[in-house]
Design an enzyme around this catalytic site. Structure first.
Site, PDB file in Angstrom:
ATOM      1  N   ASN A 124       0.822  -1.211   0.000  1.00  0.00           N
ATOM      2  CA  ASN A 124       0.000   0.000   0.000  1.00  0.00           C
ATOM      3  C   ASN A 124       0.854   1.259   0.000  1.00  0.00           C
ATOM      4  O   ASN A 124       1.939   1.285   0.589  1.00  0.00           O
ATOM      5  CB  ASN A 124      -0.936   0.017   1.209  1.00  0.00           C
ATOM      6  CG  ASN A 124      -2.041  -1.021   1.071  1.00  0.00           C
ATOM      7  OD1 ASN A 124      -2.106  -1.741   0.069  1.00  0.00           O
ATOM      8  ND2 ASN A 124      -2.895  -1.099   2.063  1.00  0.00           N
ATOM      9  N   ILE A 125       0.318   2.294  -0.580  1.00  0.00           N
ATOM     10  CA  ILE A 125       1.092   3.532  -0.735  1.00  0.00           C
ATOM     11  C   ILE A 125       1.517   4.125   0.601  1.00  0.00           C
ATOM     12  O   ILE A 125       2.554   4.755   0.709  1.00  0.00           O
ATOM     13  CB  ILE A 125       0.275   4.558  -1.559  1.00  0.00           C
ATOM     14  CG1 ILE A 125       1.177   5.723  -1.994  1.00  0.00           C
ATOM     15  CG2 ILE A 125      -0.940   5.047  -0.764  1.00  0.00           C
ATOM     16  CD1 ILE A 125       0.515   6.638  -3.008  1.00  0.00           C
ATOM     17  N   LYS A 126       0.716   3.892   1.658  1.00  0.00           N
ATOM     18  CA  LYS A 126       1.056   4.469   2.967  1.00  0.00           C
ATOM     19  C   LYS A 126       2.355   3.878   3.517  1.00  0.00           C
ATOM     20  O   LYS A 126       3.058   4.516   4.301  1.00  0.00           O
ATOM     21  CB  LYS A 126      -0.067   4.252   3.962  1.00  0.00           C
ATOM     22  CG  LYS A 126      -0.361   2.786   4.265  1.00  0.00           C
ATOM     23  CD  LYS A 126      -1.535   2.632   5.199  1.00  0.00           C
ATOM     24  CE  LYS A 126      -1.810   1.157   5.474  1.00  0.00           C
ATOM     25  NZ  LYS A 126      -2.991   0.958   6.327  1.00  0.00           N
ATOM     26  N   GLY A 127       2.691   2.642   3.134  1.00  0.00           N
ATOM     27  CA  GLY A 127       3.977   2.070   3.473  1.00  0.00           C
ATOM     28  C   GLY A 127       4.178   1.731   4.934  1.00  0.00           C
ATOM     29  O   GLY A 127       3.233   1.455   5.669  1.00  0.00           O
TER      30      GLY A 127
END
Length: 245
Positions: A124-127
């Site tokens: 996910n982009i939030k990492g």
């Protein structure tokens, strides 16, 4: 490097702390059983410093005691990182220059594993740990299948998406389910693909042993604390080198 011994109250005193659960109702006998177990594991003397009932018929213990074992760090085997850490910008540039198309990554949790926190942290982009996940990388196409994906579903999705890499997270480890699932997964990909066409297989989870990649039939094993940048760098390094050769 010299031999070392655990540090508790003073240097080299050999003191360690151990926690475990026994299937016995909490009592003085139960605490005696915990000490007996600790003694058999090499802790002598051993002291129960915490005991708490864990439902009917079970007790959780924390035992503190001395061991006489020495550890030789020079004989420890680990998997050192053998690829450079890339920033997202460097990874994107490497993919663009080498592959001239977006690199496709398919990921998920296989079997009955419903814990997506690990795969989400990487994809996910939030990492995770201050790093953006793989969805942030412009030259990566990420397909996150989520939880409880069967091995046939994973293989089918990899085929449909023309995956270059497959990421599998395994958190559930009862009865070595993570090892059994990984072996099943790697065998299915070896059967479904010619060796030269098989996607890169990467697995990760808190209880994997990173030295077991060959035994499990995968290309890399990542353990607890792995960041998205480490995974992205490995995939890009391995696949761009494969393309170049």
């Amino acid at each position: 490097m010299s031999l070392i011994r655990p540090y508790g109250d003073t240097t080299g005193d050999g003191m360690v702390q151990l926690s475990f659960t026994l299937p016995i109702e909490h009592s003085k006998v139960a605490e005696g059983a915990a000490v007996q177990l600790a003694n058999k594991m090499g802790m002598d003397p051993a002291l129960v410093v915490h005991a708490k009932p864990m439902g009917e018929g079970f007790t959780f213990f924390v035992v503190y005691g001395r061991v006489n074992h020495l550890v030789d760090p020079s004989t420890v085997e680990v998997v050192e990182r053998d690829y450079p850490l890339l920033t997202p910008k460097e990874a994107n540039a490497a993919i663009k220059q080498s592959m001239r198309r977006r690199l496709v990554v398919v990921g998920g949790c296989i079997g009955t594993d419903a814990h997506t926190v690990g795969i989400d942290a990487i994809l996910n982009i939030k990492g995770f740990a201050g790093e953006k996940g793989l969805e942030y990388y412009r030259e990566l196409k990420v397909v996150n299948l989520g939880a409880q994906v069967s091995v046939p579903q994973l293989v089918e999705a990899a085929r449909e998406e023309k995956a270059d890499a497959v990421l599998v997270s395994q958190v559930v480890t009862q009865r070595d389910a993570h090892l059994l699932n990984t072996r099943e997964m790697s065998a299915a990909f070896r059967e479904a693909y010619p060796a030269a066409k098989r996607p890169l297989l990467v697995v990760g989870g808190p209880r994997f042993d990173e030295t077991m990649a060959d035994e499990l039939g995968v290309d890399r094993v990542f353990t607890r604390g792995t960041t998205p940048g480490e995974v992205a760098s490995f995939i890009v390094h391995r696949l761009t080198n494969r393309t170049a050769s």
